[in-house]
Design an enzyme around this catalytic site. Structure first.
Site, PDB file in Angstrom:
ATOM      1  N   LYS A  42     -26.012  55.906 115.785  1.00 12.14           N
ATOM      2  CA  LYS A  42     -26.994  56.953 115.928  1.00 12.14           C
ATOM      3  C   LYS A  42     -28.042  56.606 116.981  1.00 12.14           C
ATOM      4  CE  LYS A  42     -26.630  56.583 111.254  1.00 12.14           C
ATOM      5  NZ  LYS A  42     -27.123  56.189 109.977  1.00 12.14           N
ATOM      6  N   GLY A  43     -28.017  55.354 117.417  1.00 13.81           N
ATOM      7  CA  GLY A  43     -29.076  54.862 118.309  1.00 13.81           C
ATOM      8  C   GLY A  43     -29.263  55.642 119.590  1.00 13.81           C
ATOM      9  N   GLU A  98     -25.372  54.800 125.652  1.00  6.96           N
ATOM     10  CA  GLU A  98     -25.815  53.844 124.634  1.00  6.96           C
ATOM     11  C   GLU A  98     -27.320  53.635 124.693  1.00  6.96           C
ATOM     12  OE1 GLU A  98     -25.414  52.434 122.036  1.00  6.96           O
ATOM     13  OE2 GLU A  98     -23.658  51.151 121.845  1.00  6.96           O
ATOM     14  N   ASP A  99     -27.871  53.224 123.568  1.00  8.21           N
ATOM     15  CA  ASP A  99     -29.284  52.860 123.536  1.00  8.21           C
ATOM     16  C   ASP A  99     -29.496  51.480 124.151  1.00  8.21           C
ATOM     17  OD1 ASP A  99     -27.836  51.666 121.479  1.00  8.21           O
ATOM     18  OD2 ASP A  99     -29.275  52.122 119.897  1.00  8.21           O
ATOM     19  N   ASP A 102     -26.151  44.734 124.015  1.00  3.64           N
ATOM     20  CA  ASP A 102     -26.615  43.427 123.561  1.00  3.64           C
ATOM     21  C   ASP A 102     -25.497  42.415 123.827  1.00  3.64           C
ATOM     22  OD1 ASP A 102     -28.478  41.780 122.089  1.00  3.64           O
ATOM     23  OD2 ASP A 102     -27.328  42.084 120.279  1.00  3.64           O
ATOM     24  N   LYS A 130     -29.725  43.811 127.403  1.00  3.55           N
ATOM     25  CA  LYS A 130     -30.193  42.468 127.011  1.00  3.55           C
ATOM     26  C   LYS A 130     -29.247  41.447 127.614  1.00  3.55           C
ATOM     27  CE  LYS A 130     -32.167  42.743 122.369  1.00  3.55           C
ATOM     28  NZ  LYS A 130     -31.828  42.542 120.936  1.00  3.55           N
ATOM     29  N   PHE A 151     -35.914  41.527 118.920  1.00  2.34           N
ATOM     30  CA  PHE A 151     -35.374  42.672 118.202  1.00  2.34           C
ATOM     31  C   PHE A 151     -36.264  43.890 118.430  1.00  2.34           C
ATOM     32  CE2 PHE A 151     -33.895  45.458 114.880  1.00  2.34           C
ATOM     33  CZ  PHE A 151     -32.521  45.354 115.090  1.00  2.34           C
ATOM     34  N   ASP A 158     -33.076  51.226 115.602  1.00  5.13           N
ATOM     35  CA  ASP A 158     -33.554  51.063 114.223  1.00  5.13           C
ATOM     36  C   ASP A 158     -33.553  49.622 113.761  1.00  5.13           C
ATOM     37  OD1 ASP A 158     -30.627  50.879 114.125  1.00  5.13           O
ATOM     38  OD2 ASP A 158     -30.898  50.884 111.950  1.00  5.13           O
ATOM     39  N   ARG A 164     -36.561  54.679 114.027  1.00  7.55           N
ATOM     40  CA  ARG A 164     -35.896  55.434 115.099  1.00  7.55           C
ATOM     41  C   ARG A 164     -36.822  56.504 115.675  1.00  7.55           C
ATOM     42  NH1 ARG A 164     -30.333  54.191 114.918  1.00  7.55           N
ATOM     43  NH2 ARG A 164     -29.420  53.938 112.854  1.00  7.55           N
TER      44      ARG A 164
HETATM   45  P1  IMP Z   1     -23.556  44.837 120.810  1.00 13.78           P
HETATM   46  O1  IMP Z   1     -22.179  45.132 120.337  1.00 13.78           O
HETATM   47  O2  IMP Z   1     -24.002  43.455 120.399  1.00 13.78           O
HETATM   48  O3  IMP Z   1     -23.747  45.040 122.293  1.00 13.78           O
HETATM   49  O4  IMP Z   1     -24.551  45.772 120.012  1.00 13.78           O
HETATM   50  C1  IMP Z   1     -24.760  47.075 120.353  1.00 13.78           C
HETATM   51  C2  IMP Z   1     -25.504  47.827 119.279  1.00 13.78           C
HETATM   52  O5  IMP Z   1     -26.308  46.976 118.467  1.00 13.78           O
HETATM   53  C3  IMP Z   1     -26.479  48.794 119.912  1.00 13.78           C
HETATM   54  O6  IMP Z   1     -25.870  50.015 120.167  1.00 13.78           O
HETATM   55  C4  IMP Z   1     -27.569  48.891 118.872  1.00 13.78           C
HETATM   56  O7  IMP Z   1     -27.271  49.906 117.943  1.00 13.78           O
HETATM   57  C5  IMP Z   1     -27.555  47.554 118.180  1.00 13.78           C
HETATM   58  N1  IMP Z   1     -28.636  46.679 118.703  1.00 13.78           N
HETATM   59  C6  IMP Z   1     -28.534  45.657 119.573  1.00 13.78           C
HETATM   60  N2  IMP Z   1     -29.724  45.098 119.822  1.00 13.78           N
HETATM   61  C7  IMP Z   1     -30.623  45.800 119.104  1.00 13.78           C
HETATM   62  C8  IMP Z   1     -32.071  45.718 118.954  1.00 13.78           C
HETATM   63  O8  IMP Z   1     -32.789  44.891 119.545  1.00 13.78           O
HETATM   64  N3  IMP Z   1     -32.618  46.635 118.112  1.00 13.78           N
HETATM   65  C9  IMP Z   1     -31.887  47.571 117.439  1.00 13.78           C
HETATM   66  N4  IMP Z   1     -30.558  47.689 117.554  1.00 13.78           N
HETATM   67  C10 IMP Z   1     -29.926  46.806 118.384  1.00 13.78           C
HETATM   68 MG    MG Z   2     -25.985  51.752 118.892  1.00 13.22          MG
END
Ligand code: IMP
Ligand code: MG
Length: 178
Positions: A42-43, A98-99, A102, A130, A151, A158, A164
């Site tokens: 939902k981000g 995407e939001d 990471d 990130k 974070f 969220d 959010r």
């Molecule tokens: P990844 O698979 O590690 O790249 O994670 C991606 C998802 O993790 C993002 O779409 C976010 O929903 C969540 N996420 C990663 N970092 C953060 C953060 O700092 N705050 C909140 N959600 C995060």
């Molecule tokens: Mg997300």
């Protein structure tokens, strides 16, 4: 809610300006193409809604929902599809919205998954990036801001489904999740 935020990284105004800039680039790059924005729930909802208004060429939207985090702040490395696309993407120009990227684990899985459905092109637009945390070779074509390894919450992001609705993006105080 403001008392749970250690520091505001990006204000509503800064997010708006950046979204405008990205929307303009997308409008130029995808002129004459069959563009579909795919938001990851939902981000991405806030960014998706604002970005789409800044895109001045015809486009459509769809959403997918995947699970990766649960209520923790660390990625589990496992990706599960909870909601798939409503339409075929064969021959279309796909932009995943995407939001935040990471570790990149979610997107690297999704990219492979969507490639198998034969889109004409497949790229990523993310508001936040990130880089320090990356575990995959994912490189978004459009990136709003690079952020430190903290974070973050707000503007769609969220912690345990909360925050959010903050109109800005901030660093969540450690004591909230530690
Ligand atoms: P990844 O698979 O590690 O790249 O994670 C991606 C998802 O993790 C993002 O779409 C976010 O929903 C969540 N996420 C990663 N970092 C953060 C953060 O700092 N705050 C909140 N959600 C995060
Ligand atoms: Mg997300």
């Amino acid at each position: 809610m403001r008392e749970d935020i250690q520091e505001v990284l990006f204000t509503e105004e800064q997010i708006k300006d950046k979204t405008k800039e990205i929307g303009k680039r997308i409008s130029e790059d995808y002129k004459g193409k069959d563009l579909i924005l795919i938001g990851i729930l939902k981000g991405s909802v806030m960014f998706m809604a604002d970005l789409m208004k800044e895109i001045k060429i015809p486009c459509s939207m769809d959403f997918m929902s995947v699970s990766s985090y649960g209520n923790s702040t660390e990625s589990t490395g496992r990706v599960k599809i909870l909601k798939d696309l409503d339409f075929s993407i064969e021959g279309k120009d796909i932009l995943i919205v995407e939001d935040i990227v990471d570790s990149g684990i979610t997107l690297s899985y999704l990219k492979d998954y969507l490639y198998s459905r034969k889109p004409n092109s497949l790229e990523i637009a993310t508001l936040l990036n990130k880089p320090e945390r990356r575990q995959t070779s994912i490189k978004p074509k459009y990136m709003g801001f690079n952020v430190p390894d903290a974070f973050l919450v707000g503007y769609g992001l969220d912690y345990a489904e909360k925050y959010r609705n903050l109109p800005y993006i901030g660093v969540l105080k450690e004591k909230i999740y530690k």
